[in-house]
Design a protein around this motif. Structure first.
Motif, PDB file in Angstrom:
ATOM      1  N   GLU A 128      28.119  38.211  37.782  1.00  0.00           N
ATOM      2  CA  GLU A 128      29.344  38.577  37.373  1.00  0.00           C
ATOM      3  C   GLU A 128      29.637  40.172  38.030  1.00  0.00           C
ATOM      4  O   GLU A 128      31.382  40.376  38.250  1.00  0.00           O
ATOM      5  N   ASN A 129      29.007  41.282  39.005  1.00  0.00           N
ATOM      6  CA  ASN A 129      29.700  42.046  39.813  1.00  0.00           C
ATOM      7  C   ASN A 129      29.433  42.422  40.943  1.00  0.00           C
ATOM      8  O   ASN A 129      29.891  42.634  41.397  1.00  0.00           O
ATOM      9  N   LYS A 167      34.349  41.473  44.358  1.00  0.00           N
ATOM     10  CA  LYS A 167      33.537  42.142  44.036  1.00  0.00           C
ATOM     11  C   LYS A 167      32.170  42.920  45.468  1.00  0.00           C
ATOM     12  O   LYS A 167      32.652  42.945  46.396  1.00  0.00           O
TER      13      LYS A 167
END
Length: 211
Positions: A128-129, A167
């Motif tokens: 996600e990051n 990211k």
């Protein structure tokens, strides 16, 4: 997953890998462990490193293994391509390491389990990051369209850019005496095979563990 731990270029430094794993406070049931590639070449114990990682993969499912440019060079060597390029870049150390554990036949030099491991390596891993990759990314190119050559080999163009990749990129490949920490990327190849440290980063807290 609670935390992610990522480990930089090992290059056959088995003793440092063991020591580092003894320091990393990972919970294998809830955390994820990502290796950024370059497990072999230059150092003295490539066989032991790969054997260790294979056993780790069998025991813990929350492990991710990326491909490095040195694994690609081995792959080409085994196909009879770019032989001297592999040997000159530390491949002779890998061949010597494997020869200590092989049969008399050269065809048995690298066990099938190790070949399967090399063939299973990923070019990148995305959460996600974060984006985890061995060498880096080409700016302005979607992740799924990145060229393998850039993912495994890119250096200055990626290191120097301030481009935001969406990211934070966690990478190895390019050696720094201390981790490179920038808003868009973190480099954790700290030259273990050159007498410096093997580095692990804990995310998202950005804690570093070194031996």
């Amino acid at each position: 997953m609670n935390r992610i731990f990522a480990i930089g270029d090992i290059h056959g430094c088995y003793d440092k890998l063991q020591a580092l794993m003894g320091k990393v406070p990972i919970d294998f049931e809830h955390d994820r462990l990502v290796f950024l590639g370059d497990y072999i070449d230059r150092g003295p114990n490539s066989f032991k490193v790969v054997e260790y990682l294979i056993n780790l993969k069998k025991e813990y499912s929350n492990t991710v293994f990326l491909k490095g440019n040195h694994e690609e060079m081995l792959e080409l060597y085994l196909k009879g391509m770019e032989i001297m390029n592999f040997v000159r870049n530390g491949g002779h150390n890998t061949l010597e390491s494997y020869s200590l554990h092989s049969g008399e036949n050269d065809a048995d030099l690298i066990p099938h389990s190790h070949l399967d491991f090399f063939q299973s390596l990923l070019l990148f891993y995305e959460t996600e990051n974060y984006i985890f990759v061995h060498a880096g990314l080409q700016k302005g190119v979607p992740l799924e369209k990145q060229k393998t050559d850039d993912l495994l080999w890119i250096r200055n163009g990626f290191i120097r850019t301030r481009y935001k990749f969406g990211k934070r990129v966690i990478f190895g490949h390019t050696y720094f005496k201390e981790p490179l920490i920038q808003p868009n990327k973190i480099g954790i190849d700290t030259g273990a095979v050159y007498g410096n440290k093997l580095t692990c980063i804990e995310l998202p807290d950005m804690k570093f563990y070194q031996v």
